[in-house]
Design a protein around this motif. Structure first.
Motif, PDB file in Angstrom:
ATOM      1  N   MET A   1       0.853  -1.182   0.000  1.00  0.00           N
ATOM      2  CA  MET A   1       0.000   0.000   0.000  1.00  0.00           C
ATOM      3  C   MET A   1       0.895   1.239   0.000  1.00  0.00           C
ATOM      4  O   MET A   1       1.937   1.260   0.630  1.00  0.00           O
ATOM      5  N   THR A   2       0.481   2.238  -0.711  1.00  0.00           N
ATOM      6  CA  THR A   2       1.238   3.490  -0.783  1.00  0.00           C
ATOM      7  C   THR A   2       0.734   4.466   0.286  1.00  0.00           C
ATOM      8  O   THR A   2      -0.377   4.300   0.800  1.00  0.00           O
ATOM      9  N   PRO A   3       1.524   5.494   0.607  1.00  0.00           N
ATOM     10  CA  PRO A   3       1.042   6.496   1.568  1.00  0.00           C
ATOM     11  C   PRO A   3      -0.263   7.156   1.104  1.00  0.00           C
ATOM     12  O   PRO A   3      -1.171   7.378   1.898  1.00  0.00           O
ATOM     13  N   PHE A   4      -0.359   7.442  -0.192  1.00  0.00           N
ATOM     14  CA  PHE A   4      -1.576   8.039  -0.723  1.00  0.00           C
ATOM     15  C   PHE A   4      -2.758   7.075  -0.570  1.00  0.00           C
ATOM     16  O   PHE A   4      -3.839   7.470  -0.145  1.00  0.00           O
ATOM     17  N   GLY A   5      -2.539   5.816  -0.924  1.00  0.00           N
ATOM     18  CA  GLY A   5      -3.609   4.819  -0.817  1.00  0.00           C
ATOM     19  C   GLY A   5      -4.094   4.648   0.606  1.00  0.00           C
ATOM     20  O   GLY A   5      -5.308   4.544   0.854  1.00  0.00           O
ATOM     21  N   ALA A   6      -3.162   4.624   1.547  1.00  0.00           N
ATOM     22  CA  ALA A   6      -3.539   4.472   2.958  1.00  0.00           C
ATOM     23  C   ALA A   6      -4.365   5.674   3.427  1.00  0.00           C
ATOM     24  O   ALA A   6      -5.372   5.515   4.125  1.00  0.00           O
ATOM     25  N   LYS A   7      -3.952   6.874   3.025  1.00  0.00           N
ATOM     26  CA  LYS A   7      -4.685   8.082   3.428  1.00  0.00           C
ATOM     27  C   LYS A   7      -6.066   8.120   2.786  1.00  0.00           C
ATOM     28  O   LYS A   7      -7.059   8.446   3.453  1.00  0.00           O
ATOM     29  N   LEU A   8      -6.151   7.759   1.520  1.00  0.00           N
ATOM     30  CA  LEU A   8      -7.434   7.746   0.827  1.00  0.00           C
ATOM     31  C   LEU A   8      -8.393   6.758   1.485  1.00  0.00           C
ATOM     32  O   LEU A   8      -9.555   7.076   1.740  1.00  0.00           O
ATOM     33  N   PRO A  30     -14.498   1.375  -9.801  1.00  0.00           N
ATOM     34  CA  PRO A  30     -14.139   0.879  -8.474  1.00  0.00           C
ATOM     35  C   PRO A  30     -12.819   0.100  -8.500  1.00  0.00           C
ATOM     36  O   PRO A  30     -12.038   0.172  -7.547  1.00  0.00           O
ATOM     37  N   ALA A  31     -12.545  -0.586  -9.605  1.00  0.00           N
ATOM     38  CA  ALA A  31     -11.292  -1.342  -9.719  1.00  0.00           C
ATOM     39  C   ALA A  31     -10.088  -0.405  -9.686  1.00  0.00           C
ATOM     40  O   ALA A  31      -9.071  -0.690  -9.033  1.00  0.00           O
ATOM     41  N   TYR A  32     -10.187   0.727 -10.381  1.00  0.00           N
ATOM     42  CA  TYR A  32      -9.090   1.695 -10.383  1.00  0.00           C
ATOM     43  C   TYR A  32      -8.899   2.297  -8.999  1.00  0.00           C
ATOM     44  O   TYR A  32      -7.771   2.422  -8.514  1.00  0.00           O
ATOM     45  N   LEU A  33      -9.997   2.654  -8.337  1.00  0.00           N
ATOM     46  CA  LEU A  33      -9.902   3.221  -6.991  1.00  0.00           C
ATOM     47  C   LEU A  33      -9.286   2.212  -6.033  1.00  0.00           C
ATOM     48  O   LEU A  33      -8.428   2.553  -5.224  1.00  0.00           O
ATOM     49  N   SER A  34      -9.689   0.976  -6.134  1.00  0.00           N
ATOM     50  CA  SER A  34      -9.115  -0.072  -5.289  1.00  0.00           C
ATOM     51  C   SER A  34      -7.618  -0.227  -5.561  1.00  0.00           C
ATOM     52  O   SER A  34      -6.818  -0.360  -4.634  1.00  0.00           O
ATOM     53  N   ALA A  35      -7.243  -0.190  -6.844  1.00  0.00           N
ATOM     54  CA  ALA A  35      -5.823  -0.304  -7.197  1.00  0.00           C
ATOM     55  C   ALA A  35      -5.025   0.875  -6.646  1.00  0.00           C
ATOM     56  O   ALA A  35      -3.883   0.700  -6.195  1.00  0.00           O
ATOM     57  N   LEU A  36      -5.601   2.078  -6.652  1.00  0.00           N
ATOM     58  CA  LEU A  36      -4.926   3.238  -6.056  1.00  0.00           C
ATOM     59  C   LEU A  36      -4.716   3.024  -4.560  1.00  0.00           C
ATOM     60  O   LEU A  36      -3.635   3.280  -4.026  1.00  0.00           O
ATOM     61  N   GLU A  37      -5.770   2.560  -3.890  1.00  0.00           N
ATOM     62  CA  GLU A  37      -5.684   2.369  -2.441  1.00  0.00           C
ATOM     63  C   GLU A  37      -4.686   1.277  -2.066  1.00  0.00           C
ATOM     64  O   GLU A  37      -4.030   1.368  -1.042  1.00  0.00           O
ATOM     65  N   HIS A  38      -4.577   0.256  -2.882  1.00  0.00           N
ATOM     66  CA  HIS A  38      -3.698  -0.870  -2.553  1.00  0.00           C
ATOM     67  C   HIS A  38      -2.293  -0.743  -3.131  1.00  0.00           C
ATOM     68  O   HIS A  38      -1.463  -1.628  -2.955  1.00  0.00           O
ATOM     69  N   ARG A  40      -1.367  -0.635  -6.295  1.00  0.00           N
ATOM     70  CA  ARG A  40      -1.119  -1.345  -7.547  1.00  0.00           C
ATOM     71  C   ARG A  40      -1.123  -0.395  -8.742  1.00  0.00           C
ATOM     72  O   ARG A  40      -0.874  -0.798  -9.858  1.00  0.00           O
ATOM     73  N   ARG A  41      -1.429   0.863  -8.506  1.00  0.00           N
ATOM     74  CA  ARG A  41      -1.384   1.905  -9.530  1.00  0.00           C
ATOM     75  C   ARG A  41      -0.541   3.049  -8.997  1.00  0.00           C
ATOM     76  O   ARG A  41      -0.477   3.276  -7.798  1.00  0.00           O
ATOM     77  N   GLY A  42       0.079   3.765  -9.919  1.00  0.00           N
ATOM     78  CA  GLY A  42       0.902   4.898  -9.526  1.00  0.00           C
ATOM     79  C   GLY A  42       0.070   6.049  -9.001  1.00  0.00           C
ATOM     80  O   GLY A  42      -1.156   5.955  -8.875  1.00  0.00           O
ATOM     81  N   ALA A  43       0.727   7.127  -8.732  1.00  0.00           N
ATOM     82  CA  ALA A  43       0.053   8.315  -8.203  1.00  0.00           C
ATOM     83  C   ALA A  43      -0.995   8.805  -9.192  1.00  0.00           C
ATOM     84  O   ALA A  43      -0.779   8.773 -10.399  1.00  0.00           O
ATOM     85  N   PRO A  44      -2.127   9.260  -8.693  1.00  0.00           N
ATOM     86  CA  PRO A  44      -3.177   9.773  -9.581  1.00  0.00           C
ATOM     87  C   PRO A  44      -2.788  11.119 -10.179  1.00  0.00           C
ATOM     88  O   PRO A  44      -1.860  11.778  -9.717  1.00  0.00           O
ATOM     89  N   LEU A  72       4.694  10.963  -3.244  1.00  0.00           N
ATOM     90  CA  LEU A  72       5.532   9.956  -2.573  1.00  0.00           C
ATOM     91  C   LEU A  72       4.988   8.543  -2.747  1.00  0.00           C
ATOM     92  O   LEU A  72       5.411   7.641  -2.043  1.00  0.00           O
ATOM     93  N   SER A  73       4.069   8.349  -3.662  1.00  0.00           N
ATOM     94  CA  SER A  73       3.373   7.073  -3.757  1.00  0.00           C
ATOM     95  C   SER A  73       3.610   6.336  -5.067  1.00  0.00           C
ATOM     96  O   SER A  73       2.707   5.744  -5.624  1.00  0.00           O
ATOM     97  N   LYS A  74       4.812   6.359  -5.540  1.00  0.00           N
ATOM     98  CA  LYS A  74       5.142   5.554  -6.721  1.00  0.00           C
ATOM     99  C   LYS A  74       5.371   4.126  -6.240  1.00  0.00           C
ATOM    100  O   LYS A  74       6.288   3.878  -5.456  1.00  0.00           O
ATOM    101  N   PRO A  75       4.561   3.174  -6.697  1.00  0.00           N
ATOM    102  CA  PRO A  75       4.723   1.811  -6.190  1.00  0.00           C
ATOM    103  C   PRO A  75       6.013   1.134  -6.647  1.00  0.00           C
ATOM    104  O   PRO A  75       6.466   0.183  -6.021  1.00  0.00           O
ATOM    105  N   LYS A  76       6.627   1.629  -7.723  1.00  0.00           N
ATOM    106  CA  LYS A  76       7.886   1.063  -8.206  1.00  0.00           C
ATOM    107  C   LYS A  76       8.879   2.192  -8.460  1.00  0.00           C
ATOM    108  O   LYS A  76       9.218   2.495  -9.603  1.00  0.00           O
ATOM    109  N   PRO A  77       9.373   2.814  -7.387  1.00  0.00           N
ATOM    110  CA  PRO A  77      10.305   3.929  -7.591  1.00  0.00           C
ATOM    111  C   PRO A  77      11.607   3.435  -8.207  1.00  0.00           C
ATOM    112  O   PRO A  77      12.032   2.308  -7.988  1.00  0.00           O
ATOM    113  N   LYS A  78      12.215   4.303  -8.998  1.00  0.00           N
ATOM    114  CA  LYS A  78      13.492   3.971  -9.628  1.00  0.00           C
ATOM    115  C   LYS A  78      14.548   4.910  -9.086  1.00  0.00           C
ATOM    116  O   LYS A  78      14.276   6.078  -8.837  1.00  0.00           O
TER     117      LYS A  78
END
Length: 140
Positions: A1-8, A30-38, A40-44, A72-78
């Motif tokens: 989970m990303t910081p953004f997803g946890a806050k959302l 709803p699938a996209y919102l769930s992916a943001l929260e968990h 699995r998707r990058g920052a909105p 700060l919520s890139k799930p795969k930072p480089k």
């Protein structure tokens, strides 16, 4: 989970809004919102962040904080270590390898150190003060 997803997710839970209702209000799936929260998707996009702030009536500092969390919520930072010192490159690699296994207290301590470094004065280019300089040619 990303910081953004946890806050959302926390904002939704605090206001007793279902994921489906929130997605409908934001005109996203709803699938996209769930992916943001968990995470699995990058920052909105900034536009979606703005919509979320409006949905929750977030203003000023709260809206700014949510936007910061999104950054700060890139799930795969480089991390590109080209041009860094050997010590910095080794640290980056060690960190990438061990982060998943660090206890929360250690992660918090590292985050505190990095925040303190951000608040301090910015050093000049890496080791610029210790690099030998080429002799200058005299002006004729």
């Amino acid at each position: 989970m990303t910081p953004f997803g946890a806050k959302l997710r926390q904002l939704r839970a605090d206001r007793h809004i279902t994921l489906r209702a929130m997605a409908t209000a934001l005109d996203i799936s709803p699938a996209y919102l769930s992916a943001l929260e968990h995470g699995r998707r990058g920052a909105p996009s900034p536009g979606l962040i703005h919509q979320i702030c409006e949905q929750f009536d977030l203003i000023w500092d709260d809206a700014h904080d949510l936007a910061d969390l999104a950054r700060l919520s890139k799930p795969k930072p480089k991390l590109d270590s080209a041009g860094l010192t050997p010590e910095q490159t080794a640290l980056a690699n060690r960190f990438a390898r061990q982060l998943r296994h660090l206890p929360t207290a250690t992660v918090t301590a590292i985050d505190d150190l990095l925040r303190a470094a951000d608040a301090g004065p910015r050093p000049r280019a890496a080791d610029a003060s210790t690099r030998p300089r080429a002799p200058r040619k005299p002006l004729s």
